[in-house]
Design an enzyme around this catalytic site. Structure first.
Site, PDB file in Angstrom:
ATOM      1  N   GLY A 115      -4.223 -22.422 -39.388  1.00  0.00           N
ATOM      2  CA  GLY A 115      -4.565 -23.925 -40.011  1.00  0.00           C
ATOM      3  C   GLY A 115      -5.824 -24.419 -39.252  1.00  0.00           C
ATOM      4  O   GLY A 115      -6.697 -23.888 -38.930  1.00  0.00           O
ATOM      5  N   SER A 116      -5.458 -25.659 -39.334  1.00  0.00           N
ATOM      6  CA  SER A 116      -6.515 -26.723 -38.704  1.00  0.00           C
ATOM      7  C   SER A 116      -6.899 -26.445 -37.377  1.00  0.00           C
ATOM      8  O   SER A 116      -7.834 -27.116 -36.794  1.00  0.00           O
ATOM      9  CB  SER A 116      -6.317 -28.232 -39.151  1.00  0.00           C
ATOM     10  OG  SER A 116      -6.356 -28.308 -40.445  1.00  0.00           O
TER      11      SER A 116
END
Length: 578
Positions: A301-302
């Site tokens: 993810g981020s």
């Protein structure tokens, strides 16, 4: 007196009977002498062989496994002496060992086994010379069995592994089987190093089994070696406690945490939930024994976004003080939409990370060749083994294909389409903290700093670190990762879990970071799998674990908090990066 009466009064010796007796005695004596001469001179080896078969034995001296300790000498695994109870069925039958069943009942009671089961093992094959009744009994139980004086029941020395830290380090340290061979974790990876070799000696034993003569050394034994891990048990205990707490509060399926020394690549803590007690073998469950920090992969993810910024700065497609337009807060790429939570307008690189802008990071990814981005990921350790050399480690997945759609390139920039482990994520952030030097990860305590590889320039690493400070400050996505006195460079991540045909409703909450920014010491990655309820974002679930573990670890290592002067200077550079 008549002649017949005289003969009755004085018996006459019958000569031929005497000759028969003398001849028989001489023949017997001659036969014995010949037989003795034959045995002693002509064929002496046969009886010697028969004698040796009955009296010669090879004994081995029990060798306990080496100790496993943490970097400060705290015991993580130690061997304790125990006994094995075994029977010689032939001796039991020969000495009428079944005549007193009360003693057999007492034996069954102390071994916590049914009497019929024990008797069946002995009676099933009377010709056998060896059968185990119970392994690894305590010395107290062994003394009680010895006092029972059951014919044909004996005790044998062996050892059992004991783990003082119990479930705290269970998956990392691993366990041994009943034969004291490592089958999981460190115990398995370094089994030959820890085991050593037993010495073997030829002896002569009497009928009752006592050694009456020691003859020869068959094999010289080798002493086992101890193992000193890089783990700091104080930090390990803190990490496990906080991880267990957040797993329970958020009703998560599992969680992992890794703490790495930025300057050496040594792992100071590696914990997982759910865990298990390695000292209790009755109800072992395989899913609890897995070291998820190195085996389980996830889409990061981020948490991957800082490395997209680093790749763009390395490629020269963007400047550190450049602004990226993100209006109107979304963009269409290849027929699909990439969206931010709101329209942030023109954003600096620092603000893209602080606000975790998908639009901004996608534009950075599309500004450079896809091989540049993939090359940066690979150079930071994604898709490769870390060097920790633990059994079961996964390398993760980073596709090496040549053709990528623009939307796929965008998803690569915010952490989808690739997988990593908790260890790999911690290592990537440790590389930022070491000014772009990638060190091989070590689970063993190092005597000197290893040779690292410069994978990104020191200037780029420092710039990205400064940009990440704002993530834990006011307005960032991880205020709960803020640590007073120790500025943190970190990034949250919340990725949906892939299912057949797309993505499901379960999430993985992540936070990874380095602290303190002005003097980087530790990198920590926290991964919480499938938290339940409304709190499933990395900033809510994983960030608090990071803050508590990082704060406690820095204090344990006597790292000084930031000075007022350094704090003002860092705040100024952080504002300029945003």
């Amino acid at each position: 007196m008549t002649k017949q009466a005289k003969r009755k009064q004085k018996p006459q010796l019958i000569q031929w009977r005497l000759y028969v007796v003398v001849a028989f005695v001489c023949a017997l004596f001659t036969g014995l002498v010949c037989r003795a001469a034959y045995i002693q001179i002509v064929e002496p080896e046969k009886l010697r062989h028969e004698s040796d078969m009955r009296t010669l034995r090879t004994t081995s001296r029990e060798v306990q496994r080496g100790l496993i300790t943490d970097r400060n000498g705290e015991m993580l695994a130690v061997s304790v002496p125990v006994k094995a109870v075994y029977a010689d069925p032939m001796v039991v039958y020969r000495d009428d060992g079944f005549k007193d069943m009360r003693r057999w009942q007492a034996l069954a009671d102390v071994l916590h086994e049914p009497k019929d089961k024990i008797l069946n093992r002995v009676q099933s094959n009377p010709e056998r010379r060896f059968t185990y009744l119970k392994r690894q009994v305590t010395p107290a139980v062994a003394d009680y069995i010895k006092q029972l004086r059951l014919p044909g029941i004996y005790l044998k020395d062996e050892s059992r592994r004991y783990y003082p830290t119990s479930e705290i380090s269970a998956q990392l340290v691993g366990i041994t089987n009943i034969d004291d061979m490592g089958i999981e974790g460190i115990e398995n990876t370094y089994n030959s190093w820890l085991t050593g070799t037993a010495s073997k000696q030829k002896v002569r034993k009497s009928r009752d089994g006592h050694v009456v003569e020691r003859l020869d050394i068959v094999q010289e034994g080798e002493s086992p070696n101890d193992l000193v891990l890089s783990i700091d048990q104080r930090i390990q205990q803190l990490a496990y406690r906080e991880l267990l707490k957040t797993t329970q509060i958020n009703q998560a399926t599992s969680a992992s945490i890794v703490v790495i020394d930025v300057h050496t690549g040594e792992v100071l803590a590696m914990a997982n939930t759910p865990s298990y007690n390695p000292n209790s073998r009755e109800n072992l469950q395989s899913y609890r024994m897995r070291n998820r920090a190195i085996t389980d992969t996830f889409e990061p993810g981020s948490t991957i976004k800082p490395f997209v910024v680093a790749a763009a700065l390395e490629a020269g497609t963007v400047e550190a003080d450049e602004y990226i337009p993100t209006s109107p807060g979304w963009m269409r790429i290849g027929g699909r939409q990439v969206r931010d939570s709101r329209n942030y307008g023109d954003m600096s690189l620092g603000k893209i990370l602080v606000k975790s802008s998908n639009v901004g990071i996608s534009k950075l990814a599309l500004s450079m060749p896809v091989q540049q981005l993939l090359g940066t990921y690979a150079s930071m350790g994604l898709g490769n083994y870390s060097g920790i050399e633990l059994t079961g480690e996964s390398a993760g997945i980073v596709s090496g294909r040549n053709r990528w759609s623009e939307f796929e390139r965008a998803t690569l920039s915010f952490g989808y389409g690739l997988t990593a482990t908790t260890l790999q994520l911690a290592r990537m952030y440790a590389t930022l903290g070491s000014e772009g030097v990638l060190y091989p990860v070590s689970i063993l305590k190092l005597k000197q700093q290893p040779q690292g590889e410069q994978v990104i320039s020191p200037e780029v690493a420092r710039n990205v670190m400064k940009m990440l400070v704002g993530v834990t400050e006011k307005g960032g996505t991880a205020r709960k990762a803020h640590i007073p006195g120790y500025p943190v460079a970190g990034k949250t991540g919340t990725s949906r879990k892939a299912v057949a045909g797309g993505y499901g409703e379960d999430y993985v909450a992540l936070f990874a970071g380095v602290a303190p920014v002005h003097n980087p010491q530790l990198a920590i990655a926290v991964v919480v799998n499938e938290p339940k309820g409304d709190r499933y974002y990395g900033g809510d679930v994983a960030a608090p674990v990071f803050a508590k573990v990082m704060s406690g670890a820095l204090q344990m290592l006597n790292v000084e908090p930031i000075s007022t002067t350094e704090k003002v200077r860092l705040a100024a550079t952080t504002r300029s990066s945003e």
